[in-house]
Design a protein around this motif. Structure first.
Motif, PDB file in Angstrom:
ATOM      1  N   UNK A 228     -15.594 -12.072  -6.524  1.00 41.73           N
ATOM      2  CA  UNK A 228     -16.370 -13.258  -5.532  1.00 41.73           C
ATOM      3  C   UNK A 228     -15.623 -14.508  -5.381  1.00 41.73           C
ATOM      4  N   UNK A 229     -16.509 -15.354  -5.192  1.00 41.23           N
ATOM      5  CA  UNK A 229     -16.053 -16.802  -5.198  1.00 41.23           C
ATOM      6  C   UNK A 229     -15.658 -17.284  -6.370  1.00 41.23           C
TER       7      UNK A 229
ATOM      8  N   UNK B  46      -8.174 -10.740  -8.840  1.00 36.89           N
ATOM      9  CA  UNK B  46      -7.947 -11.114  -7.562  1.00 36.89           C
ATOM     10  C   UNK B  46      -8.367 -10.526  -6.543  1.00 36.89           C
ATOM     11  N   UNK B  47      -9.216 -11.100  -5.679  1.00 32.15           N
ATOM     12  CA  UNK B  47      -9.434 -10.611  -4.283  1.00 32.15           C
ATOM     13  C   UNK B  47      -8.390 -10.077  -3.170  1.00 32.15           C
ATOM     14  N   UNK B  48      -7.136 -10.656  -3.339  1.00 25.88           N
ATOM     15  CA  UNK B  48      -5.949 -10.344  -2.501  1.00 25.88           C
ATOM     16  C   UNK B  48      -5.546  -8.991  -2.899  1.00 25.88           C
ATOM     17  N   UNK B  49      -5.547  -8.689  -4.164  1.00 27.91           N
ATOM     18  CA  UNK B  49      -4.880  -7.253  -4.691  1.00 27.91           C
ATOM     19  C   UNK B  49      -5.935  -6.777  -5.791  1.00 27.91           C
TER      20      UNK B  49
ATOM     21  N   UNK C 252     -15.473  -9.925   1.458  1.00 26.00           N
ATOM     22  CA  UNK C 252     -14.118 -10.065   2.124  1.00 26.00           C
ATOM     23  C   UNK C 252     -13.213  -8.992   2.155  1.00 26.00           C
ATOM     24  N   UNK C 253     -12.500  -8.929   3.115  1.00 22.90           N
ATOM     25  CA  UNK C 253     -11.669  -7.833   3.474  1.00 22.90           C
ATOM     26  C   UNK C 253     -10.471  -7.818   2.582  1.00 22.90           C
ATOM     27  N   UNK C 254      -9.933  -6.760   2.277  1.00 23.10           N
ATOM     28  CA  UNK C 254      -8.695  -6.400   1.629  1.00 23.10           C
ATOM     29  C   UNK C 254      -7.607  -6.008   2.552  1.00 23.10           C
TER      30      UNK C 254
END
Length: 484
Positions: A209-210, A180-183, A26-28
Motif C-alpha cells: 500500500x501507500x 515494493x508495489x512495482x515488482x 494499484x496495477x502491476x
C-alpha cells in the motif's frame, strides 16, 4: 503469463492471506509491454494494527526459540527457493523486467544468503568478562531487538528483502515487510515459501500500500523497535528522521552513483568490457552499479572506444525472449529520467557517443548509453541515473581522480582498475565509500559486509556483521555470594 501462474498479490498477516479490493488498488505492469498482470491491495489502518499485534505476539515466542530451530526453518526455505527458482525468476522478469538469466541468478543468490544466515545464527555468542572480584560474574548476552519493519526496493525484489528477512528471523526477531508495489512477486515468494518451510505464524507479516502511510504509522508504534530500508537518499533521510524521533534503531542502505578509477597501467580493453557488463546489469538499476567512469588520460581514447563497442553489442528486449542481455527499465518514470539527464548533458557540452534514446514504442526500453564529458558540471555527474547510462571523463593523476571520485556526498560502492599494487592500496585508502572493489566486482556476497557511508546510509547487511542491527547487548553483573 498465465502459464507462469503469476501470483495474486495479498497481505499476509499471521497465517491469513488478505486482499479486499479497493478503489485505490494499484496495477502491476509488465514493463516489457505495458500490460497489467496483477493488482496491489492497499493496507488499511486496521490491517497495520493487526500486523503489529501479530508480529508482537509471535515475537514473545520466537525470541526464545532455539537457534537450531531457526536454522532448520531457514535451510528449508533456501531449499524451496532453489526448487522453485525458475517459477520465481519468471515472476521477477514479468514484473521487474530483468532478463530471465539475471532473475535466476537473483533467486539462487538469495538462497545462498538464506543459508549463510541459517548457519551464522548458530554462532550468535555472548561472552564472560573477567571480574575484579572472585565473587562477581560478568556476562554479556545478545538478545533480539523485537519487531522490525523492513521497506524494500523493486530493483532486486527478492534478494534485497531476503537479506533483511533472513537476518531478522535468524536473530530471533519478527518482521513486518512493506514490499515494493512495482515488482511484488518476489516478496510473495518469500512469504509463501517461509510458511511452507514451517515458519510460525506472525513471524513474517507482509503488507502492501501507500508507503508514506505505512511507514509513518508503523514507525510510530512502540512495538516496532527497528527500521531497515533500502532505497533513495531522500526517502531514507525522512525515515531516519522518523525513526530518530521515536528512538528506533535504523539501518539505511541508500543511493550510490559509484565512481570507477581506471588507471593507465590497466588493460583498457578488459576493463571496458568487464565494466560494460556490470554497468548494464538489470539495465543499470543497481545501487552499486559503476556509474561515473574516471579514466586516466593515457588510455582514455582506447577505453572509450571499447566501452562504446561493448554497449552497442548488447541485445535489448523482453527479458523472457531468447538471447536478451538487457531488459526494460522497471517503470516509465525511469525512461523519462534518462531522457532528462541526456538532454542536460547535450546542452552542457557533453557528447553522447551511443544510445541516448528510447527503443521502440512499447515497453520501457532505453538504449545503452555512453556520455563523454570534459568535466563534472552536468547533471549526470551529480545525480545517480539508475539506468543504462555510463558517463566517462578523463583524469590526470591519482590525486585528481580521488578528488573527483569523492566529490559527491554519496559513499556506497567504488571500483578501481590498475596493475599497480601501490596505486590500488592508495586508492582503496583514499576512496570515501563503504565498499571498494579492485579489478573485479566482488560485492554483495553473503559472507561479506554490504553498506555505505555519508549520504549512502549507515548499518551493514551481510557477513558476520549482518546481525548487529537486530540484536541488543545486555550486560549482567551478578554477585555469587548472597548479599546480607
Amino acid at each position: 503469463m498465465k502459464e507462469m501462474n503469476y501470483p495474486t498479490i495479498q497481505h499476509l498477516i499471521g497465517r491469513d492471506w488478505i486482499a479486499s479490493p479497493t478503489p485505490e488498488d494499484r496495477a502491476v505492469i509488465n514493463p516489457a509491454n505495458g500490460q497489467t498482470i496483477g493488482q496491489i491491495p492497499q493496507a488499511s489502518a486496521a490491517d497495520l494494527d493487526h500486523a503489529v499485534h501479530s508480529a508482537e505476539s509471535a515475537f514473545r515466542r520466537w525470541k526464545n526459540s532455539s537457534p537450531m530451530e531457526r536454522s532448520a526453518i531457514l535451510r528449508r526455505f533456501a531449499d524451496l527457493l532453489r526448487q522453485n527458482d525458475r517459477l520465481i525468476a519468471g515472476w521477477i522478469t514479468l514484473d521487474e523486467g530483468k532478463p530471465l538469466v539475471e532473475a535466476l541468478a537473483e533467486v539462487r543468490s538469495s538462497a545462498d544468503h538464506v543459508d549463510w544466515h541459517a548457519e551464522e545464527c548458530r554462532r550468535i555468542y555472548g561472552r564472560i568478562i573477567p571480574s575484579r572480584s572472585p565473587r562477581v560474574q560478568q556476562l554479556v548476552v545478545r538478545e533480539p531487538i523485537g519487531v522490525c519493519l523492513a521497506i524494500t526496493p523493486w530493483n532486486f525484489p527478492l534478494s534485497q528483502a531476503v537479506r533483511k528477512v533472513a537476518a531478522a528471523l535468524a536473530s530471533g526477531c519478527t518482521m513486518i515487510l512493506k514490499a515494493p508495489a512495482e515488482a511484488p512477486a518476489g516478496c510473495m515468494a518469500i512469504a509463501r515459501y517461509l510458511l511452507d518451510a514451517g515458519l510460525p505464524e506472525g513471524c513474517l507479516n507482509l503488507v502492501w500500500g501507500n508507503a508514506a502511510f505505512i511507514s509513518e504509522t508503523l514507525i510510530a508504534r512502540p512495538e516496532v523497535r527497528k527500521v531497515t530500508f533500502t532505497g533513495s537518499v531522500e526517502v531514507g533521510k525522512h525515515l531516519a528522521e522518523l525513526a530518530g524521533r521515536h528512538m528506533k534503531r535504523a539501518t539505511m542502505e541508500l543511493g550510490g552513483h559509484a565512481p570507477v578509477l581506471v588507471f593507465d597501467d590497466a588493460d583498457a580493453t578488459a576493463a571496458a568490457r568487464a565494466l560494460a557488463v556490470n554497468k548494464l546489469r538489470n539495465a543499470g538499476q543497481v545501487c552499486i552499479a559503476p556509474t561515473r567512469f574516471y579514466v586516466q588520460q593515457g588510455i582514455y581514447d582506447r577505453f572509450l572506444s571499447e566501452l562504446v563497442s561493448a554497449f552497442e553489442s548488447v541485445k535489448v528486449g523482453d527479458g523472457l525472449a531468447e538471447g536478451t542481455q538487457m531488459g526494460p527499465l522497471c517503470h516509465r518514470g525511469r525512461v523519462n529520467a534518462m531522457e532528462k539527464l541526456v538532454e542536460d548533458a547535450r546542452e552542457n557540452g557533453a557528447r553522447v557517443l551511443t544510445g541516448g534514446k528510447r527503443i521502440g514504442n512499447h515497453g520501457n526500453f532505453y538504449a545503452p548509453t555512453v556520455v563523454d564529458t570534459p568535466n563534472d558540471d552536468i547533471d549526470l555527474m551529480r545525480e545517480e541515473p539508475f539506468g543504462p547510462i555510463a558517463v566517462v571523463s578523463s583524469f590526470r593523476d591519482i590525486e585528481d581522480g580521488l578528488s573527483r571520485a569523492n566529490g559527491l556526498p554519496f559513499g556506497l560502492a567504488s571500483y578501481v582498475f590498475t596493475n599497480s599494487l601501490e596505486r590500488a592500496d592508495k586508492a582503496a585508502a583514499g576512496l570515501q565509500a563503504g565498499m571498494v572493489s579492485i579489478n573485479q566486482f566482488g560485492l554483495a556476497l553473503p559472507e561479506t559486509p554490504f553498506g555505505g557511508v555519508r549520504d549512502s546510509g549507515y548499518g551493514t547487511e551481510g557477513g558476520t556483521e549482518t546481525f548487529e542491527g537486530y540484536l541488543i547487548t545486555k550486560f549482567i553483573s551478578r554477585n555469587r555470594a548472597p548479599v546480607l
